[in-house]
Design an enzyme around this catalytic site. Structure first.
Site, PDB file in Angstrom:
ATOM      1  N   HIS A 121       0.820  -1.224   0.000  1.00  0.00           N
ATOM      2  CA  HIS A 121       0.000   0.000   0.000  1.00  0.00           C
ATOM      3  C   HIS A 121       0.852   1.272   0.000  1.00  0.00           C
ATOM      4  CE1 HIS A 121      -3.702  -2.157   0.345  1.00  0.00           C
ATOM      5  NE2 HIS A 121      -3.339  -2.761   1.456  1.00  0.00           N
ATOM      6  N   HIS A 143      -0.530  -8.826   9.726  1.00  0.00           N
ATOM      7  CA  HIS A 143      -1.081  -8.090  10.879  1.00  0.00           C
ATOM      8  C   HIS A 143      -1.231  -8.903  12.167  1.00  0.00           C
ATOM      9  CE1 HIS A 143      -2.928  -4.466   8.558  1.00  0.00           C
ATOM     10  NE2 HIS A 143      -1.941  -5.003   7.872  1.00  0.00           N
TER      11      HIS A 143
HETATM   12 FE   LIG Z   1       0.659  -4.786   3.319  1.00  0.00          FE
END
Ligand SMILES: [Fe+2]
Length: 246
Positions: free
Chosen positions: A44, A155
């Site tokens: 991103h 994450h």
């Molecule tokens: Fe990522």
């Protein structure tokens, strides 16, 4: 935490530090660099408006090394910490990630060669990938050639911190910083709708305590080998007391 843990250097993955939860802005990057030494990014990296100038002007941030050579920013960089030259690179996996056709293994090879030539004493590779298997493979591929291979992007912190053969600290994913009552930091109801087939977009989560996840790596100053790695996790309730989990 720098004082409490006596940290010589702090590297932060900042790819989703922009207010919208994707990408980096000058404001979010500068805020993180007021407490950290260096930033890494990921798939991103280019999602938030204004990233281009920030990546071109700021030397303490890297985007994936396997993005195109003509893309803004750098895929590798160095900083000094207590007289030690620390090289950092960011490579993006290709399994379940469509952003690049260039192999993270080849990109890491090239970055390591350049960072060593520029005098890096220690090298940290941010292995930014979706598949745990791809990150494990990269860890063994780089074992003994760099001092740390730390995973990001999924994450959720993994319980596999270890020292690989040759003195390389490894962890498949160091986890995220964000709201605990969420799906990878996004609103859990939004994400649930997505999986139920109703795409309505997702927003940053606001429920529950905020958790900071990371890894603490210790290096031998003489041999430059990693000698220890463990998880770091802190939880805060906004407006409440600071919690301490680990
Ligand atoms: Fe990522």
């Amino acid at each position: 935490m720098r004082d409490e843990l006596q940290l010589d250097a702090v590297v932060v993955n900042a790819e989703n530090s922009a207010p919208g939860g994707r990408g980096i802005t000058r404001e979010s990057g500068s805020a993180l660099l007021s407490v950290a030494d260096f930033l890494t990014l990921g798939n991103h990296a280019f999602d938030a408006e204004g990233y281009e100038e920030f990546l071109e002007e700021e030397e303490r941030v890297v985007r994936p090394a396997n993005f195109g050579d003509k893309d803004p920013g750098q895929g590798r960089g160095l900083f000094e910490a207590d007289g030690v030259s620390v090289g950092v690179t960011n490579v993006l996996g290709r399994v379940f990630v469509d952003r690049t056709k260039v192999s993270p293994f080849e990109a890491a090879d090239r970055a390591i060669e350049e960072l060593r030539a520029r005098g890096a004493d220690l090298i940290l590779v941010d292995s930014h990938a979706e598949a745990t298997s791809e990150k494990q493979a990269l860890g063994y591929y780089l074992a003994g050639r760099v001092q740390a291979v730390l995973g990001t992007h999924t994450h959720v912190p993994t319980a596999d911190s270890s020292i690989l053969p040759g003195g390389t600290a490894y962890m498949t994913d160091v986890g995220m910083t964000g709201c605990t009552e969420s799906v990878i930091g996004f609103d859990r109801e939004d994400f649930l709708s997505l999986f139920m087939g109703d795409w309505r977009g997702i927003s940053v989560a606001t429920l529950g305590p905020v958790v900071l996840n990371g890894a603490l790596v210790e290096f031998d100053p003489e041999t430059h080998l990693a000698v220890g790695i463990g998880r770091v996790q802190r939880e805060w309730t906004p407006g409440g007391a600071q919690g301490r989990l680990q």
